[in-house]
Scaffold this motif. Structure first.
Motif, PDB file in Angstrom:
ATOM      1  N   GLY A   1       0.935  -1.104   0.087  1.00 53.31           N
ATOM      2  CA  GLY A   1       0.032  -0.094   0.144  1.00 53.31           C
ATOM      3  C   GLY A   1       0.918   1.275  -0.076  1.00 53.31           C
ATOM      4  N   GLY A   2       2.070   1.119  -0.389  1.00 48.25           N
ATOM      5  CA  GLY A   2       3.120   2.277  -0.425  1.00 48.25           C
ATOM      6  C   GLY A   2       2.546   3.373  -1.341  1.00 48.25           C
ATOM      7  N   PHE A   3       2.047   3.020  -2.440  1.00 44.93           N
ATOM      8  CA  PHE A   3       1.629   4.057  -3.481  1.00 44.93           C
ATOM      9  C   PHE A   3       0.223   4.950  -2.663  1.00 44.93           C
ATOM     10  CE2 PHE A   3      -1.754   4.929  -6.988  1.00 44.93           C
ATOM     11  CZ  PHE A   3      -0.980   6.299  -7.461  1.00 44.93           C
ATOM     12  N   ALA A   4      -0.616   4.078  -2.021  1.00 45.81           N
ATOM     13  CA  ALA A   4      -1.494   4.988  -1.417  1.00 45.81           C
ATOM     14  C   ALA A   4      -1.073   5.881  -0.429  1.00 45.81           C
ATOM     15  CB  ALA A   4      -2.667   3.786  -1.125  1.00 45.81           C
TER      16      ALA A   4
ATOM     17  N   SER B   1      -0.125 -13.257  -5.547  1.00 41.35           N
ATOM     18  CA  SER B   1       0.798 -12.494  -4.948  1.00 41.35           C
ATOM     19  C   SER B   1       0.687 -12.829  -3.405  1.00 41.35           C
ATOM     20  CB  SER B   1       0.626 -11.100  -5.160  1.00 41.35           C
ATOM     21  OG  SER B   1       0.599 -10.525  -6.517  1.00 41.35           O
ATOM     22  N   PRO B   2       1.806 -12.508  -2.655  1.00 39.93           N
ATOM     23  CA  PRO B   2       1.946 -12.687  -1.253  1.00 39.93           C
ATOM     24  C   PRO B   2       0.860 -11.780  -0.702  1.00 39.93           C
ATOM     25  CG  PRO B   2       4.233 -12.334  -2.049  1.00 39.93           C
ATOM     26  CD  PRO B   2       3.346 -12.037  -3.503  1.00 39.93           C
ATOM     27  N   ASP B   3       0.166 -12.591   0.425  1.00 34.94           N
ATOM     28  CA  ASP B   3      -0.844 -11.817   1.078  1.00 34.94           C
ATOM     29  C   ASP B   3      -0.253 -10.822   1.995  1.00 34.94           C
ATOM     30  OD1 ASP B   3      -3.180 -11.198   2.422  1.00 34.94           O
ATOM     31  OD2 ASP B   3      -3.493 -12.996   3.531  1.00 34.94           O
ATOM     32  N   THR B   4      -0.486  -9.699   1.540  1.00 35.64           N
ATOM     33  CA  THR B   4      -0.202  -8.450   2.033  1.00 35.64           C
ATOM     34  C   THR B   4      -1.098  -7.389   2.451  1.00 35.64           C
ATOM     35  OG1 THR B   4       0.242  -7.015   0.047  1.00 35.64           O
ATOM     36  CG2 THR B   4       2.310  -8.227   1.099  1.00 35.64           C
ATOM     37  N   LEU B   5      -2.395  -8.029   2.468  1.00 41.71           N
ATOM     38  CA  LEU B   5      -3.574  -7.221   2.686  1.00 41.71           C
ATOM     39  C   LEU B   5      -3.717  -6.825   4.366  1.00 41.71           C
ATOM     40  CD1 LEU B   5      -6.027  -5.741   1.730  1.00 41.71           C
ATOM     41  CD2 LEU B   5      -7.506  -8.007   1.663  1.00 41.71           C
ATOM     42  N   PRO B   6      -3.286  -7.761   5.242  1.00 34.64           N
ATOM     43  CA  PRO B   6      -3.224  -7.490   6.590  1.00 34.64           C
ATOM     44  C   PRO B   6      -2.454  -6.046   6.783  1.00 34.64           C
ATOM     45  CG  PRO B   6      -3.157  -9.583   6.401  1.00 34.64           C
ATOM     46  CD  PRO B   6      -3.178  -9.170   4.887  1.00 34.64           C
ATOM     47  N   ILE B   7      -1.557  -6.075   6.150  1.00 33.86           N
ATOM     48  CA  ILE B   7      -0.341  -4.940   6.296  1.00 33.86           C
ATOM     49  C   ILE B   7      -1.033  -3.498   5.925  1.00 33.86           C
ATOM     50  CG2 ILE B   7       1.840  -3.900   5.706  1.00 33.86           C
ATOM     51  CD1 ILE B   7       2.925  -6.775   5.298  1.00 33.86           C
ATOM     52  N   ILE B   8      -1.797  -3.737   4.856  1.00 35.95           N
ATOM     53  CA  ILE B   8      -2.797  -2.707   4.072  1.00 35.95           C
ATOM     54  C   ILE B   8      -3.632  -2.095   5.321  1.00 35.95           C
ATOM     55  CG2 ILE B   8      -4.285  -1.966   2.407  1.00 35.95           C
ATOM     56  CD1 ILE B   8      -2.448  -3.533   0.653  1.00 35.95           C
ATOM     57  N   TYR B   9      -4.331  -3.059   5.627  1.00 38.69           N
ATOM     58  CA  TYR B   9      -5.395  -2.679   6.713  1.00 38.69           C
ATOM     59  C   TYR B   9      -4.676  -2.020   7.926  1.00 38.69           C
ATOM     60  CZ  TYR B   9      -9.032  -5.301   4.280  1.00 38.69           C
ATOM     61  OH  TYR B   9      -9.930  -5.875   3.363  1.00 38.69           O
ATOM     62  N   GLU B  10      -3.702  -2.515   8.332  1.00 37.82           N
ATOM     63  CA  GLU B  10      -3.050  -1.980   9.626  1.00 37.82           C
ATOM     64  C   GLU B  10      -2.531  -0.652   9.273  1.00 37.82           C
ATOM     65  OE1 GLU B  10      -1.501  -3.021  13.737  1.00 37.82           O
ATOM     66  OE2 GLU B  10      -2.793  -4.103  12.112  1.00 37.82           O
TER      67      GLU B  10
END
Length: 229
Positions: A92-95, A113-122
Motif C-alpha cells: 500500500g506504499g503508493f496509497a 501475490s503474497p498476502d499483504t492485505l493485513p499490512i494494508i489494513y494495519e
C-alpha cells in the motif's frame, strides 16, 4: 453440505505482546508510515528483505516516485482526482504516498501475490483481493484514476491482457486517467490496445527497460456492437 463448529473458526486471544492483535495500531497518520509491530514475526518480505525494512523501502520508493514523477510529470490535475485504484498494491506504499491529497485509494492485492492485505489494513487503508484474469465488481462506482505497477507483465503469464484492458476501459470514467509502470514491450502492447479504444497515450522513459505510460480516457464509444450469440 459440510458444517464446521463455530469455535474452530474463531481467533484465539493473543498472549504474546508481539503477536498480531495484541496492541492497538498507531494513530493516523503515523500508522500509515510505521511498520506494524507484528511484522517482525515474518523474517522475509516481498522484496526478499527483512519485512520491516521491506516496508520502509517500499514507502520511501513510492514517496519519491509520486513527488518526483506522478504529481508534476504526468500532466494530471490531481485536484480533480477523487478516487484511485491501485491494481497491484503490495504494502500500500503508493496509497500511503498520496495520503496528503484529498482522495481515497482502493488497494488491490492480487490473488497470486503474497498476502499483504493485513499490512494494508494495519496502515489504515482500504483493500481487497482480486484476480485480474477475471472481471472486477465495481457497481455502482467508476474511478478517476487507475494505477498498475508491473501488473501486466506478470499477468501475461496466466491470461491475455486484452480483456483486462477492456476492463480498465470500463472501470475508468470518461476523462479519467491510467498510470502504468512496466517493461517496455508490455507497455508497447498496452499502448496499442488503448489507442484502439481512443485513449490519449503519453509515454515517459524510465530506467533500464522500464517505461511509464500515462493515458486519458476519451468520451468515445463504439457505434456498432456485435450481435448477441
Amino acid at each position: 453440505m459440510l458444517y464446521v463448529a463455530l469455535q474452530t473458526c474463531m481467533h484465539k486471544v493473543p498472549t504474546n505482546v508481539k503477536e498480531r492483535g495484541s496492541q492497538w495500531p498507531e494513530e493516523w497518520p503515523a500508522r500509515v508510515q510505521t511498520p506494524p509491530y507484528w511484522l517482525e514475526k515474518n523474517p522475509m518480505g516481498v522484496l526478499e528483505k527483512s519485512t520491516p525494512t521491506d516496508f520502509e523501502t517500499d514507502y520511501e520508493r513510492w514517496k519519491w516516485v509520486v513527488s518526483k514523477t506522478y504529481i508534476s510529470g504526468l500532466q494530471i490535475d490531481w485536484s480533480n482526482v477523487r478516487n484511485v485504484m491501485d491494481m497491484r498494491a503490495v504494502y500500500g506504499g503508493f496509497a500511503a504516498a498520496l495520503k496528503d491529497l484529498k482522495l481515497w485509494v482502493l488497494n488491490v492485492v492480487n490473488v497470486d501475490s503474497p498476502d499483504t492485505l493485513p499490512i494494508i489494513y494495519e496502515r489504515g487503508l482500504f483493500g481487497v483481493y482480486h484476480d485480474w484474469c477475471e472481471s472486477f465488481s465495481t457497481y455502482p462506482r467508476t474511478y478517476d484514476l487507475l494505477h498498475a505497477d508491473y501488473l501486466f507483465s506478470n499477468l501475461k503469464k496466466r491470461c491475455k491482457i486484452t480483456p483486462v484492458i477492456a476492463e480498465v476501459d470500463r472501470i475508468v470514467r470518461p476523462g479519467g486517467k491510467l498510470i502504468i509502470r512496466d517493461e517496455s514491450t508490455t507497455i508497447g502492447e498496452i499502448k496499442n490496445l488503448l489507442k484502439t479504444l481512443h485513449w490519449k497515450v503519453h509515454l515517459i522513459p524510465s530506467k533500464n527497460q522500464e517505461r511509464i505510460l500515462s493515458a486519458k480516457k476519451s468520451t468515445w464509444r463504439p457505434k456498432t456492437y456485435a450481435a448477441p450469440s
